[in-house]
Enzyme design. Structure first.
Site, short mmCIF file in Angstrom:
data_model
loop_
_atom_site.label_atom_id
_atom_site.label_comp_id
_atom_site.label_asym_id
_atom_site.label_seq_id
_atom_site.Cartn_x
_atom_site.Cartn_y
_atom_site.Cartn_z
N SER A 116 0.43 -1.38 -0.39
CA SER A 116 -0.04 -0.18 0.01
C SER A 116 0.81 0.99 -0.14
O SER A 116 1.94 1.36 0.45
CB SER A 116 -0.59 -0.38 0.89
N TYR A 140 -1.71 0.85 9.64
CA TYR A 140 -2.18 -0.47 8.82
C TYR A 140 -0.47 -0.40 7.64
O TYR A 140 -0.49 -1.56 7.44
CB TYR A 140 -3.41 0.22 7.39
N LYS A 144 1.89 -3.21 6.60
CA LYS A 144 2.20 -3.46 4.96
C LYS A 144 3.72 -3.58 4.54
O LYS A 144 4.47 -4.43 3.79
CB LYS A 144 1.62 -2.86 4.38
N1 UFG Z 1 -12.62 11.18 2.95
C1 UFG Z 1 -13.95 12.18 3.41
N2 UFG Z 1 -14.97 11.66 3.52
C2 UFG Z 1 -15.13 10.07 3.82
C3 UFG Z 1 -14.15 9.07 3.56
C4 UFG Z 1 -12.54 9.74 3.26
O1 UFG Z 1 -12.97 13.47 3.69
O2 UFG Z 1 -16.41 9.83 4.03
C5 UFG Z 1 -11.68 11.62 3.51
C6 UFG Z 1 -10.27 10.76 3.84
O3 UFG Z 1 -10.45 11.63 5.17
C7 UFG Z 1 -8.89 10.96 3.00
C8 UFG Z 1 -9.66 11.33 1.68
O4 UFG Z 1 -10.97 10.79 1.30
O5 UFG Z 1 -8.56 12.36 2.57
C9 UFG Z 1 -8.88 9.49 1.67
O6 UFG Z 1 -9.48 8.46 2.25
P1 UFG Z 1 -10.00 7.03 1.49
O7 UFG Z 1 -10.87 6.17 3.44
O8 UFG Z 1 -10.89 6.78 0.31
O9 UFG Z 1 -8.32 6.23 1.42
P2 UFG Z 1 -7.35 6.78 2.62
O10 UFG Z 1 -6.68 7.37 1.89
O11 UFG Z 1 -7.98 6.56 3.60
O12 UFG Z 1 -6.59 4.81 2.45
C10 UFG Z 1 -6.52 4.19 0.81
C11 UFG Z 1 -7.21 3.11 1.47
C12 UFG Z 1 -5.64 2.37 2.32
C13 UFG Z 1 -4.63 2.63 0.92
C14 UFG Z 1 -4.56 4.28 0.81
C15 UFG Z 1 -3.29 4.56 0.16
O13 UFG Z 1 -7.88 2.83 1.81
O14 UFG Z 1 -5.26 0.72 1.96
O15 UFG Z 1 -6.20 4.38 0.52
O16 UFG Z 1 -3.25 5.41 -0.44
F1 UFG Z 1 -3.50 2.53 2.08
#
Ligand code: UFG
Length: 324
Positions: A116, A140, A144
């Site tokens: 990741s 997480y 990884k």
């Molecule tokens: N976000 C919001 N509101 C929401 C959901 C997410 O503002 O309801 C924001 C988060 O704070 C973040 C962005 O959208 O800034 C993306 O969030 P995600 O939860 O969609 O994804 P993440 O970036 O946290 O994580 C994902 C995968 C991981 C991986 C990562 C790598 O879940 O497994 O991308 O970039 F490691």
């Protein structure tokens, strides 16, 4: 070729199984169905089981005799890992060790690992290259990284694919992500657009980005599946153990994704700004030169509109048919 896919009934795994099946590979899926689904396995056989069960693993290896293993099974939700780190170390690290011990016992020498972008933590520059410093900021990402390091210490030919933000669904609407408590941005956006959530919450509006919200590199799950096939063929051709970023090389802010969803789904929905979410790096964009050059990766779906449209169509089906 015989390929064992752990976590092959999950969101990303099911797309890999589809592509392997379409090209005629013999696939065996091993999945505990904690977040995966039977209906998602379009090709090959599914054995339901957990990676903590060494006996079942041995039975599978002796019966199926895989040429290669694609190890997808893991817990993958960043905020959950912050809350329950031990669950993440157990599922992601200890279970990987069980699997690798079985590979050693049965002399399986080709291994693809779902890593990741979370291993980078908060990168000093973006886009981020594979050889940049690795400083995960959530459990997480740490799990990884531990498995990546472990692989480097083993005599096993392996590829680690560092996924950026995976999204979208099958254009024919056969498979996609189906989770009740969705945390991922695009799934939440389309769900809110469909009226299944009251409001989309944006975590943090004071980041050092143009509009103050976090930026991510969203890759369509079909392109990511293709990257696995390229990695597999690379290993089969004798390619050296290597690490590749899987992203497109450019990003979108949370607000851009929200606005694009409203446009694509042709509906307005309420948005509320909340505080920052723990464990979120401000910007995470892949430098994807290495995979493009070494594996000849040619993405076909680098298009936010397509990603959101397929995710939206799929989400509609998930709710209509209660596919959770
Ligand atoms: N976000 C919001 N509101 C929401 C959901 C997410 O503002 O309801 C924001 C988060 O704070 C973040 C962005 O959208 O800034 C993306 O969030 P995600 O939860 O969609 O994804 P993440 O970036 O946290 O994580 C994902 C995968 C991981 C991986 C990562 C790598 O879940 O497994 O991308 O970039 F490691």
């Amino acid at each position: 070729m015989k390929v064992l896919v752990t976590g092959g009934a999950g969101y990303i795994g099911s797309f890999i199984v589809k592509v392997l099946g379409e090209r005629g590979d013999d696939v065996l899926v091993y999945d505990n169905l904690s977040t995966g689904h039977r209906w998602a396995v379009l090709y090959g056989k599914l054995v339901e089981g957990d990676l903590n069960n060494s006996k079942t693993l041995e039975n599978i290896f002796s019966y199926f005799k895989p040429d290669a293993v694609i190890h997808m099974a893991a817990s993958v939700v960043v905020p959950e890992s912050v809350k329950y780190p031990l669950k993440y170390y157990r599922n992601n690290v200890i279970n990987s060790i069980n699997l690798l011990e079985t590979c050693e016992r049965f002399n399986v020498k080709k291994f693809i690992f779902s890593s990741s972008a979370a291993v980078y933590g908060i990168p000093h520059t973006n886009p981020v290259k594979e050889d940049m410093p690795l400083n995960p900021i959530n459990p997480y990402g740490s799990t990884k990284l531990v498995v990546e390091k472990l692989l480097q210490d083993l005599p096993i030919q392996h590829v680690c694919l560092r996924y950026f933000n995976v999204a979208g669904a099958d254009e024919k609407c056969r498979i996609g992500q189906a989770v009740k408590d969705a945390t991922h941005l695009i799934t939440r956006c389309v769900r809110t657009a469909l009226g299944k959530c009251r409001c989309l919450e944006i975590y943090g509006s004071d980041y050092d980005t143009d509009d103050g919200t976090c930026i991510r590199d969203y890759i369509h799950v079909e392109d990511l599946a293709q990257a696995h096939i390229l990695a597999l063929d690379y290993l089969m051709d004798g390619g050296k153990s290597s690490i590749f970023n899987c992203g497109y090389g450019h990003g979108y802010s949370v607000l851009e994704v929200v606005n694009k969803t409203k446009e694509v789904m042709n509906i307005d929905f309420p948005v509320r700004f909340k505080g920052r979410r723990e464990g979120d790096p401000p910007v995470l964009i892949a430098d994807s030169e290495k995979i493009r050059k070494m594996l000849n990766f040619k993405p076909r779906y680098d298009d936010l509109e397509f990603i959101i449209r397929t995710a939206g169509n799929w989400e509609k089906r998930v709710w209509e048919e209660n596919l959770f």
